[in-house]
Design an enzyme around this catalytic site. Structure first.
Site, PDB file in Angstrom:
ATOM      1  N   ASP A  21       0.824  -1.288   0.210  1.00  0.00           N
ATOM      2  CA  ASP A  21      -0.345   0.108  -0.195  1.00  0.00           C
ATOM      3  C   ASP A  21       0.908   1.180   0.124  1.00  0.00           C
ATOM      4  OD1 ASP A  21      -2.471   1.775  -0.106  1.00  0.00           O
ATOM      5  OD2 ASP A  21      -2.747   1.262   2.271  1.00  0.00           O
ATOM      6  N   ASN A  69     -10.976  -2.804  -4.830  1.00  0.00           N
ATOM      7  CA  ASN A  69     -10.504  -1.126  -6.332  1.00  0.00           C
ATOM      8  C   ASN A  69     -10.864  -0.855  -7.188  1.00  0.00           C
ATOM      9  OD1 ASN A  69      -7.195  -2.805  -4.933  1.00  0.00           O
ATOM     10  ND2 ASN A  69      -8.053  -0.704  -4.055  1.00  0.00           N
TER      11      ASN A  69
END
Ligand code: IPE
Ligand code: IPE
Ligand code: MG
Length: 246
Positions: A21, A69
């Site tokens: 991330d 996502n």
């Protein structure tokens, strides 16, 4: 200090999973577009994969794209997909040379056809490799995985292939996307976020969690060693007392 020499090869995590991330914030910090962060994140992937294989980690699972996502802007999704195809093309040779087997978890049917084709090629060409299994979580969500397992199991119960009483941890494991993988020993998340974001909920039941503020494109070999060293300093008790472990 050479961090690598501090690692005890006898006590390596068998399975490392990483929530990669911070690509977007990394790019933004230098006034660049998010895509620039993803491109540089791909470099950290290469270093991490090759380092894990070299030191003897048997299973590495990388969270590359979540079911959630899909809610990002279309332009960013397209960029990520293109980057995925080019990385697969570029890294096939290295995967073969390093004897690494590539697999995926997630609902890959939802990915563009060009990616499915590229994935199939890399999976097929590396399927007999034995040094390390690299699993890429693509269009992956743990809840979706659990729903799919429940459906497969209940359909077998309905058709008298298994009885309700036979359902145990092993049966659940066999029906998850991760069926051939051991439980996660060490879960790493970069970028300072302290959450799991729908990743491997069942498989991390007893994983050691390691959070670092480093943004994924800045993640190096030494950061990986630091995570493993931290893991090796911990006592994994699995419900027992410390005295029972010693
Ligand atoms: C991780 O970086 C990559 C993916 C989720 C695909 P992000 O894109 O989430 O970067 P941040 O969290 O916005 O910085
Ligand atoms: C998790 O990162 C998914 C991947 C690393 C692929 P996100 O950046 O999407 O997670 P949240 O939404 O901030 O929790
Ligand atoms: Mg993020």
């Amino acid at each position: 200090m050479d961090l690598k020499s501090e690692i005890n090869e006898e006590n390596l995590p068998q399975h490392i999973a990483i929530i990669m991330d911070g690509n977007g914030r990394w790019a933004k910090k230098q006034g660049m577009l998010r895509a620039f962060g993803h491109e540089n994140g791909a470099k950290s992937v290469k270093v991490t994969v090759e380092t894990c294989a070299r030191i003897g980690v048997k299973n590495l699972t990388l969270y590359a794209f979540s079911t959630e996502n899909w809610n990002r802007p279309k332009l960013e999704i397209d960029t990520l997909m293109k980057l995925l195809v080019s990385s697969l093309k570029r890294e096939l040779k290295s995967l073969i040379e390093n004897n690494i087997k590539l697999t995926t978890i997630g609902n890959t049917d939802k990915l563009p056809k060009s990616i499915q084709k590229e994935l199939l090629e890399v999976i097929t060409k590396t399927k007999d490799n034995t040094r390390m299994t690299l699993t890429v979580a693509l269009s992956y969500g743990s809840r979706e995985e659990l729903i799919s397992a429940v459906k497969k199991i209940t359909s077998k119960v309905k058709n008298n292939i298994i009885s309700i009483d036979a359902i145990d941890e092993a049966i659940i494991n066999e029906h998850l996307y991760t069926q051939n993988l051991p439980d996660v020993d060490l879960l790493i998340r970069t970028s300072g976020e302290h959450r799991i974001s729908n990743f491997l909920l069942w498989q991390i039941a007893y994983a050691e969690l390691y959070f670092t503020d480093v943004l994924w494109p800045d993640f190096t070999e030494d950061h990986l060693y630091e995570a493993i060293i931290s893991y090796q300093k911990r006592e994994r008790r699995f419900g027992k007392t410390s005295e029972q472990i010693k």
